[in-house]
Write an enzyme that holds these catalytic residues in place. Structure first.
Site, mmCIF file in Angstrom:
data_model
loop_
_atom_site.group_PDB
_atom_site.id
_atom_site.type_symbol
_atom_site.label_atom_id
_atom_site.label_comp_id
_atom_site.label_asym_id
_atom_site.label_seq_id
_atom_site.Cartn_x
_atom_site.Cartn_y
_atom_site.Cartn_z
ATOM 1 N N GLY A 209 34.907 -9.943 34.837
ATOM 2 C CA GLY A 209 34.126 -9.769 33.270
ATOM 3 C C GLY A 209 34.153 -11.001 32.409
ATOM 4 O O GLY A 209 34.932 -12.008 32.786
ATOM 5 N N PRO A 210 33.711 -10.890 31.224
ATOM 6 C CA PRO A 210 33.743 -12.246 30.533
ATOM 7 C C PRO A 210 34.947 -12.263 29.966
ATOM 8 O O PRO A 210 35.768 -11.589 29.837
ATOM 9 C CB PRO A 210 32.643 -11.583 29.352
ATOM 10 C CG PRO A 210 31.898 -10.392 29.777
ATOM 11 C CD PRO A 210 32.748 -9.816 30.847
ATOM 12 N N GLY A 212 38.051 -12.537 27.239
ATOM 13 C CA GLY A 212 38.346 -11.794 26.117
ATOM 14 C C GLY A 212 38.294 -10.445 26.310
ATOM 15 O O GLY A 212 38.361 -9.526 25.423
ATOM 16 N N GLY A 214 39.989 -8.334 28.114
ATOM 17 C CA GLY A 214 41.282 -7.578 28.563
ATOM 18 C C GLY A 214 41.564 -7.480 29.776
ATOM 19 O O GLY A 214 42.391 -6.483 30.370
ATOM 20 N N HIS A 431 13.065 -22.042 5.251
ATOM 21 C CA HIS A 431 13.249 -21.754 6.397
ATOM 22 C C HIS A 431 13.838 -20.291 6.890
ATOM 23 O O HIS A 431 13.322 -19.474 7.685
ATOM 24 C CB HIS A 431 13.966 -22.836 7.206
ATOM 25 C CG HIS A 431 14.260 -22.935 8.664
ATOM 26 N ND1 HIS A 431 13.590 -23.550 9.465
ATOM 27 C CD2 HIS A 431 14.943 -22.026 9.239
ATOM 28 C CE1 HIS A 431 13.954 -23.411 10.837
ATOM 29 N NE2 HIS A 431 14.783 -22.337 10.766
ATOM 30 N N GLU A 432 14.968 -19.943 5.979
ATOM 31 C CA GLU A 432 15.628 -18.697 6.193
ATOM 32 C C GLU A 432 14.983 -17.581 5.856
ATOM 33 O O GLU A 432 14.701 -16.471 6.507
ATOM 34 C CB GLU A 432 17.078 -18.923 5.778
ATOM 35 C CG GLU A 432 17.915 -19.746 6.502
ATOM 36 C CD GLU A 432 18.305 -19.834 7.937
ATOM 37 O OE1 GLU A 432 17.976 -18.696 8.244
ATOM 38 O OE2 GLU A 432 18.280 -20.840 8.421
ATOM 39 N N HIS A 435 12.568 -16.729 8.412
ATOM 40 C CA HIS A 435 12.944 -15.832 9.501
ATOM 41 C C HIS A 435 13.069 -14.340 8.956
ATOM 42 O O HIS A 435 12.838 -13.404 10.017
ATOM 43 C CB HIS A 435 14.404 -16.461 10.057
ATOM 44 C CG HIS A 435 14.342 -17.624 10.858
ATOM 45 N ND1 HIS A 435 13.731 -17.801 11.853
ATOM 46 C CD2 HIS A 435 14.993 -18.955 10.677
ATOM 47 C CE1 HIS A 435 13.927 -19.006 12.427
ATOM 48 N NE2 HIS A 435 14.660 -19.444 11.677
#
Length: 661
Positions: A209-210, A212, A214, A431-432, A435
């Site tokens: 698993g990735p 972090g 557990g 710009h934002e 989006h």
């Protein structure tokens, strides 16, 4: 205290050794600097007749003279410091007769022959003492007699199950993994039940698993539930520069576990030692491969009666040796993935158990707003919120601290100290805003939750979107809308500023990758149909191909490039069209971002619905009511109360969050 005393003792020994070495070096250097002058017998006689000999010692065994003298009568009269000299004289009787006439009582006769012997003995004793001190320092550094000769012993840490006990109650969000590992616990607790039915428990369990999620916590929970010794070690602890050491440590680790049976061996980051053999440009790695061979032999040689189970964790199962993954070694592979909505809420409850939360904090809302967060991310989020609350002198963690903690986990702390010119701030705001508006207008895009032009980490501004639910698939329409949203920042700059900047570089890179993946990986091109084209980058050092071979020709490559360009151009045109229709909204949002720096979901809704004036009136009325109402405790500033919690996208997905400038 014991470790501190030990460290002080080692430091003291270091100082002693350095002092002894410094004295020896200084003594040698001093001796070298004061090398005596070699006088001939005639020169010695001349100096004695002139009274320039201060002292003389005659060694009868070697016929040599030594002492101090003045090089000239002038130096003697000026009372300068005399210099050392050596000379020779044949015959003790003749020297005695000469010295009595010319030197008076300033000479001695040395008939002893032991000075050279004592000099040799002194040097030997000094070297032995220095070597003894160095050996003692090494002894202390190794931690005792046992460690001096135990270079090949395993460095596993034995965790006492009675101390800091971890159980499955401390694990949340991984119900399937807990159910799988429950069988391991049952076997270690009562193996007779399984053996009576002829069942064989897996010898090895691989947690994949990735980072972090557990994996280590799950392994410790199995040991805590079964109440057995838990040997934990990292895969890198087996790898040394000396061939054979890692294999010796593997054998020693299994011997320790068998002696403590029933027991669990946990190897974290097993890919450090379990990589495929014989790979890389220069062939294999002798030490690592011998260590892996020893591990394979030990896992295959498990006695069913030993009751020793090996659990390993990795986030790179693709680089592991196939022999390690076959049945009989790692029989079971358990995926430990990022938690879903319910899992995130359960994890938050565990980490919030010892933290005072304000009444308005809803863990369910936090869980819905943090898709893609791992258990470690959620723990870090609440810890950051607690630190912020403590810094602000509060007695409970409020929604404001949780939002800021979420921002810190994903993007880092705010950098309000960065000086940005008005022209650049206007560019970032447009710009934002581009989006946000395109993301709101497109039907297959996630709802926009927050827009800010406050720099965080490497971003000058960010736009967050909030998925309404956890998603594991993405449609073609959603991908096309995502590309349009990514390119909306550049379209907004071009439309409102009349120029383009480097701020859209990350957006363009992500949009181009997504468009190429649609064509080459997902079969979403109308011109090429449902076909996949190999463009995966292969790492030769991980056992991949030395050279990348394309499985299509130049004509197909041209079609792929044309399809990617078409998707990008259509997305850019779609963004331009939406922003051109909503130009008034674009100008308003950019102006509000310049004034307020951050717009939350309620403010964004008012802007998109054309109700901004009504929202301002309502906001002013609330401020007036707060001023007039009696307050027992000071309230948070209005801006802090309006803040919400942003979203983190699923890793490796194409969700537009954040679309940074």
């Amino acid at each position: 205290m014991d470790s501190k005393k030990k460290n002080l003792g080692v430091a003291f020994l270091y100082i002693v050794v350095l002092a002894v070495v410094a004295v020896i070096i200084a003594n040698r250097m001093g001796t070298a600097n004061e090398a005596p002058k070699q006088l001939s017998t005639g020169a010695f006689i001349t100096a004695a007749e002139h009274g320039r000999i201060k002292s003389a010692e005659y060694k009868t065994s070697s016929g040599t003279l030594s002492g101090q003298y003045w090089a000239s009568v002038k130096d003697m009269k000026a009372k300068k410091a005399p210099k050392k000299y050596t000379s020779t004289w044949a015959g003790a009787d003749s020297f005695t007769e000469f010295a009595q006439k010319r030197l008076g009582g300033k000479f001695t006769i040395n008939n002893s022959d032991s000075s050279a012997l004592w000099s040799i003995i002194g040097n030997v004793v000094l070297l032995v003492a220095l070597g003894g001190i160095l050996l003692f320092v090494l002894y202390r550094m190794q931690g005792g007699n046992a460690r001096m000769m135990n270079f090949g012993r395993a460095r596993a840490k034995l965790t006492d199950p009675q101390k800091q006990k971890v159980t499955f109650a401390d694990v949340a969000g991984e119900n399937e993994a807990v159910a799988e590992l429950g069988e391991i616990k049952d076997f270690l607790s009562a193996p007779e039940h399984f053996q009576a039915l002829g069942a064989r428990i897996p010898k090895g369990v691989l947690l994949v698993g990735p980072p972090g999620t557990g994996k280590t916590l799950l392994a410790r929970a199995v040991a805590g539930e079964a109440d057995v010794p838990f040997f934990s070690i990292s895969g890198s602890d087996f790898v040394e520069m000396f061939v054979g050491v890692g294999a010796s440590r593997v054998r020693d680790l299994f011997e320790q576990a068998k002696a403590a049976s029933p027991a669990i061996i946990f190897v974290d980051e097993i890919d450090a030692v379990g990589r495929q053999r014989g790979t890389g440009l220069g062939g294999g790695h002798d030490e690592r491969e011998q260590t892996l061979n020893a591990l394979l032999v030990e896992m295959d040689g498990f006695d069913p009666q030993d009751n020793v189970i090996m659990i390993a964790a990795t986030n790179r199962p693709d680089v592991l040796d196939p022999a390690l993954l076959r049945p009989g070694r790692f029989d079971r592979q358990i995926i430990v993935d990022r938690p879903d909505l319910r899992g995130r809420e359960e994890i938050l409850k565990i980490h919030a158990a010892n933290k005072p939360l304000a009444p308005e904090v809803d863990l369910g809302v936090i869980a819905r707003r943090t898709p893609g967060f791992t258990g470690a991310d959620l723990s870090n989020l609440l810890n950051e919120a607690a630190l912020l609350a403590a810094r602000g002198g509060k007695k409970a963690i409020t929604q404001t601290e949780i939002e800021e903690g979420s921002d810190r986990v994903m993007m880092g702390p705010e950098r309000k100290s960065r000086l940005i010119s008005d022209a650049e701030k206007r560019t970032i705001a447009y710009h934002e805003s581009g989006h946000a508006i395109v993301g709101h207008r497109l039907p297959n895009s996630d709802p926009v939750h927050k827009v800010t032009i406050i720099p965080r980490g490497g971003s000058l501004g960010s736009t967050w979107s909030l998925p309404t639910e956890d998603r594991f698939l993405q449609s073609k329409a959603e991908m096309l809308d995502d590309i349009a949203v990514l390119l909306a920042g550049r379209a907004s700059e071009e439309m409102a500023i009349g120029d383009i900047t480097t701020g859209a570089s990350n957006d363009i890179e992500r949009a181009s990758k997504l468009a190429r993946d649609m064509v080459t990986r997902f079969g979403m091109s109308e011109a090429l149909g449902p076909r996949a084209f190999s463009e995966q980058s292969h790492d030769v050092f991980l056992g991949r191909d030395l050279t990348q071979q394309s499985d299509y020709g130049n004509e197909t490559a041209s079609i792929i490039d044309a399809e990617v360009s078409r998707i990008i151009d259509e997305g850019f045109a779609k963004s331009h069209e939406i922003l051109d229709k909503d130009r008034d909204t674009l100008d308003l949002m950019a102006q509000l971002l310049i004034e307020r720096e951050t717009l939350e979901s309620e403010e964004l809704k008012a802007i998109f619905d054309g109700q901004w004036e009504a929202y301002l009136a309502s906001e002013q009325a609330n401020k007036t009511a707060q001023k007039e109402a009696p307050q027992d405790t000071p309230s948070d500033p209005p801006q802090a109360q309006a803040e919400g919690i942003h979203d983190l996208p699923l890793p490796n997905s194409s969700t537009i969050a954040p679309a940074g400038a």
